[in-house]
Motif scaffolding. Structure first.
Motif, PDB file in Angstrom:
ATOM      1  N   VAL B 164      11.635  10.227 -78.666  1.00 41.66           N
ATOM      2  CA  VAL B 164      11.762  10.070 -80.050  1.00 41.66           C
ATOM      3  C   VAL B 164      13.149  10.589 -80.521  1.00 41.66           C
ATOM      4  N   GLN B 165      13.797  10.028 -81.401  1.00 43.49           N
ATOM      5  CA  GLN B 165      15.076  10.727 -81.762  1.00 43.49           C
ATOM      6  C   GLN B 165      15.429  10.402 -83.230  1.00 43.49           C
ATOM      7  N   LEU B 166      15.461  11.257 -84.068  1.00 47.00           N
ATOM      8  CA  LEU B 166      15.818  10.978 -85.432  1.00 47.00           C
ATOM      9  C   LEU B 166      17.423  10.994 -85.914  1.00 47.00           C
ATOM     10  N   PHE B 167      17.724   9.867 -86.751  1.00 46.24           N
ATOM     11  CA  PHE B 167      19.316   9.885 -87.099  1.00 46.24           C
ATOM     12  C   PHE B 167      18.991   9.652 -88.572  1.00 46.24           C
ATOM     13  N   HIS B 168      19.639  10.753 -89.342  1.00 44.94           N
ATOM     14  CA  HIS B 168      19.537  10.885 -90.644  1.00 44.94           C
ATOM     15  C   HIS B 168      18.166  10.264 -91.356  1.00 44.94           C
ATOM     16  N   GLY B 169      17.193  10.887 -90.674  1.00 43.26           N
ATOM     17  CA  GLY B 169      15.650  10.475 -91.145  1.00 43.26           C
ATOM     18  C   GLY B 169      15.229   9.004 -90.420  1.00 43.26           C
ATOM     19  N   LEU B 170      16.129   8.339 -89.843  1.00 40.75           N
ATOM     20  CA  LEU B 170      15.481   7.139 -89.284  1.00 40.75           C
ATOM     21  C   LEU B 170      14.951   7.258 -88.343  1.00 40.75           C
ATOM     22  N   LYS B 199      25.318  10.476 -96.110  1.00 40.09           N
ATOM     23  CA  LYS B 199      26.460  11.066 -97.303  1.00 40.09           C
ATOM     24  C   LYS B 199      25.876  12.077 -98.342  1.00 40.09           C
ATOM     25  N   THR B 200      24.561  12.322 -98.264  1.00 36.77           N
ATOM     26  CA  THR B 200      24.364  13.376 -99.414  1.00 36.77           C
ATOM     27  C   THR B 200      23.386  14.313 -98.901  1.00 36.77           C
ATOM     28  N   HIS B 201      23.280  15.591 -99.498  1.00 39.71           N
ATOM     29  CA  HIS B 201      22.592  16.588 -98.886  1.00 39.71           C
ATOM     30  C   HIS B 201      21.268  16.298 -98.727  1.00 39.71           C
ATOM     31  N   ASN B 310      25.841   8.654-109.029  1.00 38.38           N
ATOM     32  CA  ASN B 310      26.330   9.676-110.105  1.00 38.38           C
ATOM     33  C   ASN B 310      27.443  10.730-109.578  1.00 38.38           C
ATOM     34  N   ALA B 311      27.928  11.554-110.288  1.00 39.98           N
ATOM     35  CA  ALA B 311      28.926  12.571-110.106  1.00 39.98           C
ATOM     36  C   ALA B 311      28.495  13.565-108.884  1.00 39.98           C
ATOM     37  N   GLN B 312      27.016  14.007-109.136  1.00 42.08           N
ATOM     38  CA  GLN B 312      26.594  14.855-108.028  1.00 42.08           C
ATOM     39  C   GLN B 312      26.728  14.277-106.736  1.00 42.08           C
ATOM     40  N   LEU B 313      26.047  13.286-106.609  1.00 39.28           N
ATOM     41  CA  LEU B 313      26.088  12.280-105.302  1.00 39.28           C
ATOM     42  C   LEU B 313      27.207  12.353-104.568  1.00 39.28           C
ATOM     43  N   LEU B 314      28.463  11.913-105.400  1.00 34.03           N
ATOM     44  CA  LEU B 314      29.808  11.450-105.187  1.00 34.03           C
ATOM     45  C   LEU B 314      30.190  12.883-104.577  1.00 34.03           C
ATOM     46  N   ALA B 315      29.900  14.076-105.340  1.00 33.23           N
ATOM     47  CA  ALA B 315      30.652  15.531-104.972  1.00 33.23           C
ATOM     48  C   ALA B 315      29.993  15.575-103.552  1.00 33.23           C
ATOM     49  N   GLU B 316      28.856  15.407-103.209  1.00 28.12           N
ATOM     50  CA  GLU B 316      28.088  15.667-101.848  1.00 28.12           C
ATOM     51  C   GLU B 316      28.775  14.850-101.116  1.00 28.12           C
ATOM     52  N   TRP B 376       9.386  -9.677 -89.738  1.00 28.57           N
ATOM     53  CA  TRP B 376      10.470  -9.278 -90.527  1.00 28.57           C
ATOM     54  C   TRP B 376      10.024  -8.117 -91.484  1.00 28.57           C
ATOM     55  N   ILE B 377      10.686  -6.966 -91.020  1.00 30.77           N
ATOM     56  CA  ILE B 377      10.155  -5.699 -91.758  1.00 30.77           C
ATOM     57  C   ILE B 377      11.141  -5.295 -92.720  1.00 30.77           C
ATOM     58  N   THR B 378      10.911  -5.039 -93.777  1.00 30.40           N
ATOM     59  CA  THR B 378      12.134  -4.560 -95.002  1.00 30.40           C
ATOM     60  C   THR B 378      11.598  -3.225 -95.519  1.00 30.40           C
ATOM     61  N   TRP B 379      12.534  -2.452 -95.333  1.00 33.86           N
ATOM     62  CA  TRP B 379      12.394  -1.020 -96.072  1.00 33.86           C
ATOM     63  C   TRP B 379      13.690  -1.040 -97.142  1.00 33.86           C
ATOM     64  N   PHE B 380      13.080  -0.604 -98.295  1.00 35.29           N
ATOM     65  CA  PHE B 380      14.184  -0.191 -99.372  1.00 35.29           C
ATOM     66  C   PHE B 380      14.240   1.300 -99.575  1.00 35.29           C
ATOM     67  N   LEU B 381      15.523   1.563 -99.345  1.00 37.52           N
ATOM     68  CA  LEU B 381      15.765   3.027 -99.395  1.00 37.52           C
ATOM     69  C   LEU B 381      16.474   3.525-100.624  1.00 37.52           C
ATOM     70  N   CYS B 382      16.841   4.660-100.875  1.00 35.50           N
ATOM     71  CA  CYS B 382      17.766   5.132-101.752  1.00 35.50           C
ATOM     72  C   CYS B 382      18.171   6.580-101.384  1.00 35.50           C
ATOM     73  N   GLU B 383      19.101   7.186-102.143  1.00 38.28           N
ATOM     74  CA  GLU B 383      19.133   8.430-101.849  1.00 38.28           C
ATOM     75  C   GLU B 383      18.250   9.421-102.329  1.00 38.28           C
ATOM     76  N   LYS B 384      17.614  10.388-101.730  1.00 39.89           N
ATOM     77  CA  LYS B 384      16.524  11.284-102.249  1.00 39.89           C
ATOM     78  C   LYS B 384      16.956  11.832-103.725  1.00 39.89           C
ATOM     79  N   ASP B 385      17.957  12.240-103.863  1.00 44.52           N
ATOM     80  CA  ASP B 385      18.428  13.109-105.074  1.00 44.52           C
ATOM     81  C   ASP B 385      18.812  12.078-106.391  1.00 44.52           C
ATOM     82  N   THR B 386      18.528  10.794-106.271  1.00 46.47           N
ATOM     83  CA  THR B 386      18.480   9.624-107.208  1.00 46.47           C
ATOM     84  C   THR B 386      17.719  10.005-108.223  1.00 46.47           C
ATOM     85  N   PRO B 387      18.279  10.001-109.386  1.00 46.32           N
ATOM     86  CA  PRO B 387      17.135  10.283-110.607  1.00 46.32           C
ATOM     87  C   PRO B 387      16.260   9.180-110.774  1.00 46.32           C
TER      88      PRO B 387
END
Lengths: 189, 477
Positions: B164-170, B199-201, B310-316, B376-387
């Motif tokens: 097993v190997q993780l790559f940014h959570g994948l 790209k985000t913390h 948002n600006a927070q995620l952009l700064a990260e 055909w498997i489909t995941w929908f993701l987002c940055e965890k710190d998205t409002p």
């Protein structure tokens, strides 16, 4: 006489917990409404079909997972759907299908038939709005295929009286497959 | 399948060696014309070739199984596929993720029959052999009677484990003991995948369980398309222009086609389309400002990559990415592509009903289920710190765009079955897939020297890379 079901069952049988259904006239009217819904969709009258959708429509086909019986309450995702639409996004889908001539996922169109049965209707806290459960058996045939792809589901609808007829306020389609057996949902359920 | 002097097993052993030959006498190498860049259409159906692929590709490479946020708690598990093998992806008490074959070593029953849940012990319903989330054997009922026998010690009776190997959570796994780390498989493309997934913390999270459906087509129909087939956007997805989702329709008839402009990058069968931010800006925001005259910082402020809401995620993002990676994001962020062999990526901008710019991350795997079927498997993701309220919007818009009912992807999934059907015919199978629109390596000034870079109009270069990697594994290895 001592052999009643209660006595011979190995456990205490609970009473049926469903609320009382609505009157038979309303039931009939809503059944006719569901038939109209199926007719318009089966006959590719998608633009006309928009008339029976409420502007505040929520249309949701939740993703399902096979779970152990103890976890059955969480089989359906409350968040993620195969479809997750409102009136505006449904209207865009219809616009694409009806007006572009390039909506290839349904051009040539699938031959679809929606069999709607086992309709139950309950009154709600809101006057003129009803909770409706119906069974859907959908057959879809496309191109050269000699067989059908089938989709069976339970529809949980909220319908609202609108003049002489009704409009669809909410539709949640709970499919019986956890892995959908067709390559897309370019059709409405 | 048996040849005159052999039997099917011997034939099959031959197929597992380098330069395999199919039972009709065709060397697999002959399915390719490397000079003219053609691939036999028979590859899209041949059942014998499919068996070789299972061994030479799916049993060898790192495969994507899901995301760590699907199983956040100790004991959480999901059941997934590696090739045609079912595996249990589970988190143990220490928080480590394990991947084990979902086959009881006792009598071959599936140990997990549910697809997701939580359990510290997975007990086979057949005879009760029990396993921990890490796959190790707990024991069998009637311990004193040694119902697991006295030949193998308990340590030998665990579920077969994948690396097993993780790559940014994948979550990636492989059966191959000799495979290098995942980074080797990603090659130079890691530079771009780091942009997309790191790209985000807080990192990413799934927006729910994956959609799953069955497509009656060979897995490679979707696999090769994912490797930068930009061209099909114009015709197969023509309706997106017609309804105004992809910019101005009149542009598509000109030589300068905005949606096809950008930079394609490819290495080791991994490919991404980095779509021109200037053309996205013009077609989606269209404020009239000259994007080309802006600095990288100004561009990122006006049009951050998808998911940076948002600006927070952009700064990260600015903290985490290198100046080179930020330059890529400012010029042409990676949006569409693949990870070899069977991952498809779609990071989209999507205009929201209120006129603002939304976005979504769509990640697919293409899981083979026979030569003419895949899941055909489909995941929908987002940055965890998205409002949270933005997550709800992202989820709906992404589902309306990608996956089962997605306005874009429903056209793709209806196309692939035709290719496999076509590949069954006596004459159809002799046709070839052609990758002859080649632009050649063309790295714009300032673009980092990472992977093979093809700037300009999206052509066949990157997709051909996909087939070269396939060729490498199927013929040379």
């Amino acid at each position: 006489m001592s052999n009643t079901a209660e006595k011979i069952a190995p456990f205490e049988i609970p009473p049926i917990s469903l609320p009382k259904p609505t009157d038979s006239i309303t039931h009939y009217q809503i059944q006719q409404f569901l038939h109209l819904d199926a007719y318009l969709l089966d006959h590719h009258l998608l633009d006309q079909w928009l008339n029976i959708l409420a502007p505040d429509l929520r249309y949701f086909v939740p993703v399902r997972q096979t779970k152990e019986r103890k976890d059955r309450d969480s089989e359906f995702s409350t968040k993620l759907g195969h479809m997750d639409d409102n009136f505006q996004s449904i209207a865009l889908r219809v616009h694409r299908l009806v007006n572009t001539g390039t909506a290839w996922s349904e051009d040539p169109a699938s031959r679809v038939r929606r069999f709607v049965s086992n309709v139950s209707v309950w009154e709600t806290d809101v006057t003129g709005e009803y909770d409706v459960i119906s069974y859907l058996l959908l057959t879809r045939n496309r191109f050269y295929q000699e067989d059908y792809t089938l989709l069976s589901a339970e529809r949980h609808d909220r319908v609202r009286r609108k003049g002489e007829t009704f409009e669809l306020v909410r539709r949640e389609v709970r499919m019986d497959q956890s892995v959908l057996g067709m390559p897309n949902l370019a059709i409405f359920l | 399948m048996a040849t005159q002097n052999g039997n099917a097993n011997e034939d099959y052993a031959m197929l597992r060696k380098a330069n395999p030959v199919l039972s009709d006498g065709t060397p697999i190498a002959d399915l390719f014309n490397l000079e003219t860049r053609e691939v036999s259409l028979s590859t899209m159906y041949d059942p014998e070739l499919y068996r070789v692929e299972m061994d030479k590709i799916f049993a060898k490479v790192w495969l994507l199984l899901g995301h760590a946020t699907e199983i956040p708690k100790s004991g959480d598990y999901v059941v997934r596929h590696m090739g045609e093998d079912e595996v249990i992806v589970a988190r143990d008490r220490k928080g480590e993720i394990h991947v084990s074959l979902n086959v009881c070593p006792h009598r071959g029953m599936h140990v997990c029959t549910a697809e997701s849940g939580n359990a510290q012990v997975h007990k086979c319903i057949y005879h009760g052999w029990a396993f921990r989330p890490d796959g190790s054997f707990v024991g069998a009922p009637l311990e004193k009677e040694k119902m697991h026998g006295d030949i193998y010690p308990k340590e030998k009776l665990g579920l077969k484990k994948a690396r097993v190997q993780l790559f940014h959570g994948l979550i990636f796994a492989t059966w191959n003991e000799e495979a290098g780390p995942l980074e080797e498989q990603l090659g130079d493309m890691k530079f771009y995948y780091d942009i997309m997934f790191g790209k985000t913390h807080g990192g990413m999270e799934v927006l729910g369980p994956p959609q799953r459906l069955t497509i009656p087509a060979n897995w490679k129909t979707a696999g090769e398309q994912a490797a930068c087939d930009g061209f099909h956007t114009l015709t197969l997805h023509r309706s997106q222009f017609d309804i105004g989702n992809f910019g101005n329709i009149s542009d598509t008839m000109e030589e300068f086609v905005p949606i096809m402009q950008g930079v394609n990058v490819a290495d080791r069968g991994n490919a991404l389309r980095c779509i021109s931010a200037a053309t996205t800006f013009a077609s989606v925001i269209g404020s009239g400002e000259d994007f080309n005259k802006m600095s990288d910082d100004e561009r990122l402020a006006k049009l951050p990559p998808p998911g940076i809401v948002n600006a927070q995620l952009l700064a990260e993002m600015k903290e985490r990415l290198s100046p080179e990676q930020l330059h890529v994001c400012a010029v042409a962020p990676p949006q569409v592509g693949n990870m070899f062999p069977n991952v498809n990526l779609l990071f989209i901008y999507a205009p929201l009903p209120d006129g603002t710019l939304g976005s979504g991350y769509v990640v697919h795997t293409i899981n083979p289920r026979g030569p003419d079927k895949f899941q055909w498997i489909t995941w929908f993701l987002c940055e965890k710190d998205t409002p949270e309220e933005v997550k709800d919007i992202i989820r709906a818009v992404a589902v309306q765009t990608g996956g089962t009912s997605g306005l874009i992807e429903q056209d793709d999934s209806d196309t692939w079955p035709h290719m496999t059907e076509a590949a069954r015919g006596s004459w159809g199978r002799t046709e070839t897939l052609k990758y002859q629109a080649i632009g050649g390596v063309n790295r714009p000034e300032g673009w980092p020297d990472k992977a093979n870079v093809y700037a300009g109009l999206s052509k066949d270069d990157a997709q051909w890379h996909w087939w070269l990697q396939y060729h490498e594994l199927m013929v040379n290895k």
